[in-house]
Write an enzyme that holds these catalytic residues in place. Sequence first.
Site, PDB file in Angstrom:
ATOM      1  N   ASP A  39       1.650  -0.067  -4.856  1.00  0.00           N
ATOM      2  CA  ASP A  39       0.427  -0.002  -5.673  1.00  0.00           C
ATOM      3  C   ASP A  39       0.231   1.353  -6.357  1.00  0.00           C
ATOM      4  O   ASP A  39      -0.244   1.433  -7.481  1.00  0.00           O
ATOM      5  CB  ASP A  39      -0.830  -0.428  -4.888  1.00  0.00           C
ATOM      6  CG  ASP A  39      -1.170   0.463  -3.707  1.00  0.00           C
ATOM      7  OD1 ASP A  39      -0.349   1.334  -3.346  1.00  0.00           O
ATOM      8  OD2 ASP A  39      -2.271   0.280  -3.134  1.00  0.00           O
ATOM      9  N   HIS A  40       0.624   2.446  -5.666  1.00  0.00           N
ATOM     10  CA  HIS A  40       0.455   3.802  -6.242  1.00  0.00           C
ATOM     11  C   HIS A  40       1.122   4.773  -5.293  1.00  0.00           C
ATOM     12  O   HIS A  40       1.603   4.377  -4.234  1.00  0.00           O
ATOM     13  CB  HIS A  40      -1.027   4.137  -6.425  1.00  0.00           C
ATOM     14  CG  HIS A  40      -1.853   3.882  -5.190  1.00  0.00           C
ATOM     15  ND1 HIS A  40      -1.816   4.703  -4.087  1.00  0.00           N
ATOM     16  CD2 HIS A  40      -2.667   2.849  -4.861  1.00  0.00           C
ATOM     17  CE1 HIS A  40      -2.605   4.220  -3.149  1.00  0.00           C
ATOM     18  NE2 HIS A  40      -3.123   3.080  -3.586  1.00  0.00           N
ATOM     19  N   THR A  78      -5.735   1.520  -5.598  1.00  0.00           N
ATOM     20  CA  THR A  78      -5.323   0.115  -5.445  1.00  0.00           C
ATOM     21  C   THR A  78      -5.964  -0.767  -6.511  1.00  0.00           C
ATOM     22  O   THR A  78      -5.299  -1.611  -7.120  1.00  0.00           O
ATOM     23  CB  THR A  78      -5.741  -0.449  -4.074  1.00  0.00           C
ATOM     24  OG1 THR A  78      -5.321   0.441  -3.059  1.00  0.00           O
ATOM     25  CG2 THR A  78      -5.139  -1.816  -3.837  1.00  0.00           C
ATOM     26  N   HIS A 133      -1.573   3.308   4.761  1.00  0.00           N
ATOM     27  CA  HIS A 133      -2.584   4.033   3.975  1.00  0.00           C
ATOM     28  C   HIS A 133      -2.815   5.397   4.603  1.00  0.00           C
ATOM     29  O   HIS A 133      -2.780   5.531   5.821  1.00  0.00           O
ATOM     30  CB  HIS A 133      -3.884   3.225   3.964  1.00  0.00           C
ATOM     31  CG  HIS A 133      -4.873   3.696   2.939  1.00  0.00           C
ATOM     32  ND1 HIS A 133      -5.553   4.884   3.064  1.00  0.00           N
ATOM     33  CD2 HIS A 133      -5.280   3.142   1.770  1.00  0.00           C
ATOM     34  CE1 HIS A 133      -6.332   5.045   2.022  1.00  0.00           C
ATOM     35  NE2 HIS A 133      -6.189   4.006   1.208  1.00  0.00           N
ATOM     36  N   GLU A 187       0.814  -1.210   0.000  1.00  0.00           N
ATOM     37  CA  GLU A 187       0.000   0.000   0.000  1.00  0.00           C
ATOM     38  C   GLU A 187       0.857   1.274   0.000  1.00  0.00           C
ATOM     39  O   GLU A 187       1.735   1.445   0.839  1.00  0.00           O
ATOM     40  CB  GLU A 187      -0.928  -0.022   1.223  1.00  0.00           C
ATOM     41  CG  GLU A 187      -1.832   1.186   1.373  1.00  0.00           C
ATOM     42  CD  GLU A 187      -2.724   1.426   0.165  1.00  0.00           C
ATOM     43  OE1 GLU A 187      -3.358   0.481  -0.307  1.00  0.00           O
ATOM     44  OE2 GLU A 187      -2.760   2.584  -0.314  1.00  0.00           O
TER      45      GLU A 187
HETATM   46  C1  GP9 Z   1      -8.923  -0.829   0.149  1.00  0.00           C
HETATM   47  C2  GP9 Z   1      -7.474  -0.679  -0.056  1.00  0.00           C
HETATM   48  C3  GP9 Z   1      -7.074   0.758  -0.181  1.00  0.00           C
HETATM   49  O1  GP9 Z   1      -9.380  -2.141   0.193  1.00  0.00           O
HETATM   50  O2  GP9 Z   1      -7.079  -1.460  -1.113  1.00  0.00           O
HETATM   51  O3  GP9 Z   1      -7.457   1.326  -1.361  1.00  0.00           O
HETATM   52  P1  GP9 Z   1      -6.863   2.718  -1.896  1.00  0.00           P
HETATM   53  O4  GP9 Z   1      -7.504   3.808  -1.100  1.00  0.00           O
HETATM   54  O5  GP9 Z   1      -5.380   2.694  -1.679  1.00  0.00           O
HETATM   55  O6  GP9 Z   1      -7.211   2.739  -3.319  1.00  0.00           O
HETATM   56 MN    MN Z   2      -3.790   1.564  -2.242  1.00  0.00          MN
END
Ligand code: GP9
Ligand code: MN
Length: 626
Positions: A471-472, A297, A412, A253
Amino acid sequence: MNIKGIKLPLYVVATLLFGIKTYLVYRFLFTLELENTMQEFILFVNPFVSAFLIFAISVWIKRPERQMKYLRYTILLGTLIIYANLVFYRSFSDFITIPQLMQGGNMGDLGSSILSLIKIYDILLFVDVVVIWYLSKKHQERVVTNYPRGGKVCALALSLALMVGNFFLAEMERPQLFTRAFDREYLVKYIGLFNYHVYDIVLHSKVKSQHVFADGSELPAIEDYVDSVIATGDKSELFGVAEGKNVILISAESLQSFVINNTVNGQEITPFLNSLVDDEDTYYFENFYHQTEQGKTSDSEFLTENSLYPLPRGAVFYTHSQNEYKGLPEILGNEGYYSTVFHANNDSFYNRDQMYPSLGYDYFYDVEAYEVNDNNSIGWGLKDKPFFEQSMKYLNTLEEPFYAKFITLTNHFPFELDEMDKSIDRYDSNSNTLNNYFPTVRYMDESIEEFFQLLKDSGVYEDSIIIIMGDHYGISSNHNKAMSMYLEKEEITPYDHVQLQRVPLFIHIPGHGKGEVKSTIAGQIDMKPTILSLLGIEHKNDIYFGNDMFAEDRKEYIALRNGDFITKDYVYTNDSCYDFSSGDIIEEESATKACMALNETIKKELNYSDDIIYGDLFRFVNFDDK
Ligand code: GP9
Ligand code: MN
């Protein structure tokens, strides 16, 4: 207002108050970049133009009570729209789109994030609403409620003329403003938030109708393109190196590359991941880019599983989960793999419960599979360390070979962490987001280290390859000031911004012994062909837009979802070409030409990918027959 005998045209008062407020929000609460006086001017004018257009309609309403009611409710609604966008913007640095609204379910799950996005002073946004309600309810005798016909026509003509003038200036300052759908910031800057929303609704309806009218006739051109530009490469040296092995993919994340081999307050941020960079069984890609958009994500998952681009607006997991896909889990399934996702969140988040079966996943261990309590959770839910620990009992029962994706959660926004989990100190800048980021990244690093140990202890490790991918981005451009301080740069240039979209990618092959640091320009679009190649699986009949990262003969660019792109020589962003190594704008004409020429290819490629999704074109392809 108290001067006796003078009556106020309330719609003008509303226009002024609401216009000023909207302008202040644009100017000080959104970070819209203003490059010249013309842009300053347009930004100043457009709030009043939109407000006038809406409120001037009231003069046509005959009954005074209704007229007042109209003004009261439109100003309230307008304010709520601004406010919703503001809260959204604080989290995503972006404006709400219709598809995003439809995934409103996600907003509720934000929980503590939402609270940190609301500020006390936000209440000031409602001052004009209160004034209008007060005047229209308590002092109706002071406001005009009956306008002569000439005045009404004038108001209407003026509001339309102002709007046309605004659009004209906007189009002059930014040609093709209305055709480049993914420039939401430009749209808001030039035509205002409300016109942007109208535009968005029209666009969304268009997308809906595209599915109905698609008939597959677009496919031959797309297939030609894929055959001639993408799928040209020979097999790479590593083809089949992990044949028959399990694939364990960790979606990390918000992990960005700038923390790798870096320190904060003199402390190493990611000691375990750093050790992997030098590890002989690991390939580390230092120029690997995320290519996600609003779906964050889920977009990164979409890229990874399909080697197609996510959509320029909304999360494709939401809008197109019922499409036909040729996902990585499905292809692996045909080769005897069992595929599963581990993620301690609700299965409906990002519509995963619908999308995973479409991609070919066999099972999803969602939050229900975990024991989550106050002690082992924070922010978005289960902490990463117990997440990996609790996942092991399931992983150990899977029949091999398997493809297992683990999606972490602790790192996150807003990067909350219990004191006892903090191994390094926060950073010290004007951005709490950036300050808090480092300790949570470190926590994730430790959790991944523990996971490696768990895998070794269970014996799964030897039979698997382990891939770790950011992921980003985690730190948006809202925090550029703090970021430039941390990176010891004077400012974050558009070039720097693109380079900050790099996320780490580690491919760990136990016992391989030939790992190295790769500087290949690569991105999430390349994940599917790369994984399939490592496993020795051919997918010749497939339609996709990435390449095997280890192949010599790769297409030479990585396109970001907003049309920016990167090659080993250039970074294209903001309509300019920068030198990849130095970050300077390229002056030399032939180089600029070469760089600009790619712009067309990138647009074509992104459009082809969008065509496939909007038209659900894979429903017309028989992948077995080709
Ligand atoms: C939610 C998690 C976070 O299940 O994958 O999502 P994001 O806010 O990073 O897109
Ligand atoms: Mn994410």
